[in-house]
Design a protein around this motif. Structure first.
Motif, PDB file in Angstrom:
ATOM      1  N   UNK A  57      43.132  37.174  36.846  1.00 31.04           N
ATOM      2  CA  UNK A  57      43.536  36.280  35.753  1.00 31.04           C
ATOM      3  C   UNK A  57      42.476  36.342  34.658  1.00 31.04           C
ATOM      4  N   UNK A  58      42.945  36.552  33.425  1.00 29.30           N
ATOM      5  CA  UNK A  58      42.077  36.601  32.250  1.00 29.30           C
ATOM      6  C   UNK A  58      42.327  35.360  31.395  1.00 29.30           C
ATOM      7  N   UNK A  59      41.279  34.837  30.773  1.00 25.96           N
ATOM      8  CA  UNK A  59      41.461  33.705  29.871  1.00 25.96           C
ATOM      9  C   UNK A  59      41.883  34.187  28.485  1.00 25.96           C
ATOM     10  N   UNK A  60      41.962  33.272  27.528  1.00 21.92           N
ATOM     11  CA  UNK A  60      42.446  33.635  26.191  1.00 21.92           C
ATOM     12  C   UNK A  60      41.512  34.596  25.471  1.00 21.92           C
ATOM     13  N   UNK A  61      40.257  34.725  25.953  1.00 26.08           N
ATOM     14  CA  UNK A  61      39.316  35.699  25.373  1.00 26.08           C
ATOM     15  C   UNK A  61      39.320  37.016  26.147  1.00 26.08           C
ATOM     16  N   UNK A  62      40.249  37.138  27.103  1.00 24.72           N
ATOM     17  CA  UNK A  62      40.429  38.329  27.941  1.00 24.72           C
ATOM     18  C   UNK A  62      39.218  38.580  28.840  1.00 24.72           C
ATOM     19  N   UNK A  63      38.578  37.501  29.260  1.00 27.66           N
ATOM     20  CA  UNK A  63      37.497  37.598  30.241  1.00 27.66           C
ATOM     21  C   UNK A  63      38.054  37.187  31.611  1.00 27.66           C
ATOM     22  N   UNK A  64      37.515  37.765  32.661  1.00 29.35           N
ATOM     23  CA  UNK A  64      37.994  37.487  34.014  1.00 29.35           C
ATOM     24  C   UNK A  64      37.549  36.089  34.446  1.00 29.35           C
ATOM     25  N   UNK A  65      38.527  35.282  34.883  1.00 26.90           N
ATOM     26  CA  UNK A  65      38.196  33.946  35.370  1.00 26.90           C
ATOM     27  C   UNK A  65      38.587  33.762  36.837  1.00 26.90           C
ATOM     28  N   UNK A  66      39.395  34.694  37.371  1.00 21.87           N
ATOM     29  CA  UNK A  66      39.765  34.580  38.792  1.00 21.87           C
ATOM     30  C   UNK A  66      40.221  35.939  39.313  1.00 21.87           C
ATOM     31  N   UNK A  97      33.102  37.282  37.385  1.00 25.23           N
ATOM     32  CA  UNK A  97      33.434  36.117  36.552  1.00 25.23           C
ATOM     33  C   UNK A  97      32.886  36.279  35.135  1.00 25.23           C
ATOM     34  N   UNK A  98      33.770  36.059  34.153  1.00 23.17           N
ATOM     35  CA  UNK A  98      33.448  36.118  32.730  1.00 23.17           C
ATOM     36  C   UNK A  98      33.171  37.544  32.237  1.00 23.17           C
TER      37      UNK A  98
END
Length: 371
Positions: A28-37, A54-55
């Motif tokens: 799962x990527x956040x809105x900044x396309x960094x890995x959060x899970x 992470x991140x």
């Protein structure tokens, strides 16, 4: 009858634990396309834990692939999911895999996220490719056998007629009949080489390292460039049933090909290992001896990699294209498999030879005398 709240709690409980139980890798990527899970399957696939991932920017995973920053941002904006096949993820030189990736838009904590699902397809793709290439190789061999038969028959008649004619002509004209006989013999020899070895292997138990050392000794006599030939042997390998001369010739052809393709700034490594649960021509093999011939040269041109083991296919202008074809035939005679993976800086030929499973010995239990 169960209440609505009970069913809702029951559903939530499954949803919370389901991701950790999936065999599909989920990122799962956040809105900044960094890995959060990442779920446990993704940790295993990427060979890194969530703590290390992470991140991390998604570019770390998708570098040099069709899934780029622009497409993922477009997914967040439009919610239009997509699936890409044959995505090659190369995290480092030793960790590379091919996957089918599905990307979709999801919402967590009231913020848009990207859900990535990875399905690794290396094994299925490799098995399909190997079966196809083996079928193509067999078809090419049958075609060559048919052509060889049609060529050798008239060549024999041509040679015989030239021999008879040489007895009827003057000594000056015998130069021409001798040329006809010489060229007929040359073509016959070429056809025989195209057909490859046709004698069945004489199987005996041998130590594979002894065979490889003989190859190294033979190569040292003709290695004018003084290319470094190193060994990386597994000393625990058992003896294997093989035809020593045929296996030696198969490896020698590959090593000679590597020497001709590189220069003195590169090197070749012979490596042996035990391999387990391998597939050879569609059959599952529990244990096999794996022989790898590795060089760090320029690599094999991509346009000939799929037909590399066909007769008359060569990456060199002066190559005959017979050495690797003969090696393929010799390894097939051992019920083994010869494969190649190449990219600039790393070419690896791998020979898999199945080990026969030894039956468990059933010796009588020793009886201790009692006092």
């Amino acid at each position: 009858m169960n209440s609505r709240s009970y069913i809702q709690d029951h559903k939530l409980s499954y949803q919370q634990s389901l991701a950790n139980q999936l065999v599909t890798a989920v990122i799962i990527l956040n809105e900044k396309l960094a890995i959060v899970y990442v779920n446990p399957a993704a940790e295993a696939l990427l060979n890194k834990s969530l703590y290390r991932l992470y991140n991390t920017e998604s570019e770390m995973i998708f570098a040099n692939t069709s899934i780029n920053h622009k497409r993922l941002m477009q997914l967040l904006a439009t919610g239009q999911e997509f699936t890409d096949c044959d995505i090659v993820v190369e995290l480092n030189e030793s960790h590379r895999f091919t996957a089918e990736v599905t990307a979709s838009s999801v919402e967590f904590e009231r913020a848009p996220h990207v859900l990535l699902e990875f399905k690794q397809i290396d094994q299925q793709k490799q098995i399909s490719l190997e079966v196809f290439q083996h079928q193509q190789w067999l078809a090419a061999r049958d075609l060559i056998k048919g052509l060889a038969h049609e060529i050798k028959n008239p060549l024999g008649g041509l040679r015989g007629a030239a021999q008879l004619l040489s007895k009827e002509v003057s000594s000056e004209q015998q130069e021409y009949t001798s040329m006809i006989i010489e060229q007929a013999d040359r073509l016959t020899n070429l056809v025989d080489r195209l057909l490859g070895p046709n004698q069945l292997p004489q199987m005996q138990e041998h130590n594979v390292h002894g065979i490889l050392e003989k190859v190294c000794q033979l190569v040292s006599y003709s290695n004018a460039q003084k290319i470094d030939l190193s060994r990386d042997y597994d000393p625990s390998l058992p003896a294997i049933e093989c035809d020593q001369e045929k296996l030696q010739q198969a490896v020698l052809n590959i090593v000679n090909n590597a020497i001709q393709a590189i220069d003195e700034t590169h090197n070749i490594t012979l490596r042996t290992r035990i391999a387990s649960n391998k597939t050879i021509h569609g059959k599952r093999i529990k244990l096999a001896i794996e022989i790898s011939i590795i060089d760090n040269g320029p690599g094999i041109p991509s346009e000939i990699q799929d037909t590399l083991f066909y007769p008359m296919v060569s990456g060199r202008s002066n190559g005959t294209g017979l050495g690797l074809s003969i090696s393929q035939t010799l390894i097939n005679q051992h019920q083994g498999k010869l494969s190649c993976h190449s990219r600039p800086g790393h070419t690896e030929f791998t020979i898999l030879l199945p080990l026969k499973q030894q039956p468990l010995s059933q010796e009588p239990l020793s009886q201790e005398s009692t006092i």
